[in-house]
Design a protein around this motif. Structure first.
Motif, PDB file in Angstrom:
ATOM      1  N   TRP A 100       2.371   1.632  -3.499  1.00  0.00           N
ATOM      2  CA  TRP A 100       1.345   2.071  -4.449  1.00  0.00           C
ATOM      3  C   TRP A 100       1.001   3.538  -4.240  1.00  0.00           C
ATOM      4  O   TRP A 100       0.931   4.313  -5.200  1.00  0.00           O
ATOM      5  CB  TRP A 100       0.111   1.197  -4.326  1.00  0.00           C
ATOM      6  CG  TRP A 100      -0.927   1.555  -5.340  1.00  0.00           C
ATOM      7  CD1 TRP A 100      -2.073   2.251  -5.139  1.00  0.00           C
ATOM      8  CD2 TRP A 100      -0.891   1.244  -6.730  1.00  0.00           C
ATOM      9  NE1 TRP A 100      -2.757   2.382  -6.313  1.00  0.00           N
ATOM     10  CE2 TRP A 100      -2.055   1.780  -7.309  1.00  0.00           C
ATOM     11  CE3 TRP A 100       0.021   0.565  -7.532  1.00  0.00           C
ATOM     12  CZ2 TRP A 100      -2.334   1.659  -8.666  1.00  0.00           C
ATOM     13  CZ3 TRP A 100      -0.264   0.441  -8.879  1.00  0.00           C
ATOM     14  CH2 TRP A 100      -1.437   0.989  -9.438  1.00  0.00           C
ATOM     15  N   ASN A 101       0.804   3.934  -2.986  1.00  0.00           N
ATOM     16  CA  ASN A 101       0.449   5.323  -2.701  1.00  0.00           C
ATOM     17  C   ASN A 101       1.568   6.280  -3.095  1.00  0.00           C
ATOM     18  O   ASN A 101       1.308   7.375  -3.602  1.00  0.00           O
ATOM     19  CB  ASN A 101       0.075   5.494  -1.232  1.00  0.00           C
ATOM     20  CG  ASN A 101      -1.275   4.872  -0.921  1.00  0.00           C
ATOM     21  OD1 ASN A 101      -2.156   4.829  -1.769  1.00  0.00           O
ATOM     22  ND2 ASN A 101      -1.435   4.383   0.286  1.00  0.00           N
ATOM     23  N   CYS A 127       0.834  -1.208   0.000  1.00  0.00           N
ATOM     24  CA  CYS A 127       0.000   0.000   0.000  1.00  0.00           C
ATOM     25  C   CYS A 127       0.867   1.257   0.000  1.00  0.00           C
ATOM     26  O   CYS A 127       0.588   2.213  -0.736  1.00  0.00           O
ATOM     27  CB  CYS A 127      -0.942   0.015   1.205  1.00  0.00           C
ATOM     28  SG  CYS A 127      -2.268  -1.200   1.100  1.00  0.00           S
ATOM     29  N   ASP A 128       1.919   1.259   0.796  1.00  0.00           N
ATOM     30  CA  ASP A 128       2.834   2.408   0.832  1.00  0.00           C
ATOM     31  C   ASP A 128       3.489   2.622  -0.537  1.00  0.00           C
ATOM     32  O   ASP A 128       3.591   3.757  -1.013  1.00  0.00           O
ATOM     33  CB  ASP A 128       3.902   2.221   1.902  1.00  0.00           C
ATOM     34  CG  ASP A 128       3.351   2.300   3.314  1.00  0.00           C
ATOM     35  OD1 ASP A 128       2.209   2.788   3.498  1.00  0.00           O
ATOM     36  OD2 ASP A 128       4.073   1.866   4.239  1.00  0.00           O
ATOM     37  N   ASN A 144       1.017   9.154  -6.148  1.00  0.00           N
ATOM     38  CA  ASN A 144       1.220  10.554  -5.804  1.00  0.00           C
ATOM     39  C   ASN A 144       2.260  11.223  -6.707  1.00  0.00           C
ATOM     40  O   ASN A 144       2.591  12.392  -6.511  1.00  0.00           O
ATOM     41  CB  ASN A 144       1.624  10.703  -4.338  1.00  0.00           C
ATOM     42  CG  ASN A 144       0.450  10.492  -3.415  1.00  0.00           C
ATOM     43  OD1 ASN A 144      -0.683  10.866  -3.744  1.00  0.00           O
ATOM     44  ND2 ASN A 144       0.693   9.896  -2.274  1.00  0.00           N
TER      45      ASN A 144
END
Length: 97
Positions: A74-75, A71-72, A79
């Motif tokens: 991907w985020n 998740c980190d 961004n």
């Protein structure tokens, strides 16, 4: 929209195989990519970038740690839209106006 037609591109992943069970509406065409052709599927380069730059050579203590790391990664990627563009853009797919 009335009269619209969609084309869905599929790679060779096992879950993209219909097994004769999928009923595709007449206004949708399935376009399977040839085997071993990541150059035709730009998202493959996105996954490779994430593996090489965010997720490789690490040991995770728990399943949740793996999910959190994914998740980190991907985020961080979403961004940075210019990074996605640079990874996934193909010269042959550019439209010159």
């Amino acid at each position: 929209a009335p009269g619209a037609h969609a084309v869905i591109t599929l790679d060779g992943a096992g879950w993209h195989q219909t097994g004769g069970k999928l009923q595709v509406p007449e206004n949708i065409s399935l376009l399977p990519l040839p085997p071993y052709s990541p150059e035709l599927n730009p998202v493959e380069n996105v996954w490779q970038f994430l593996r090489q730059n965010q997720l490789s050579n690490r040991v995770y203590e728990t399943y949740d740690a793996i999910v959190d790391a994914c998740c980190d990664a991907w985020n961080a990627l979403i961004n940075d839209p210019s990074r996605i563009t640079s990874i996934a853009t193909r010269d042959y797919a550019q439209v010159n106006r």
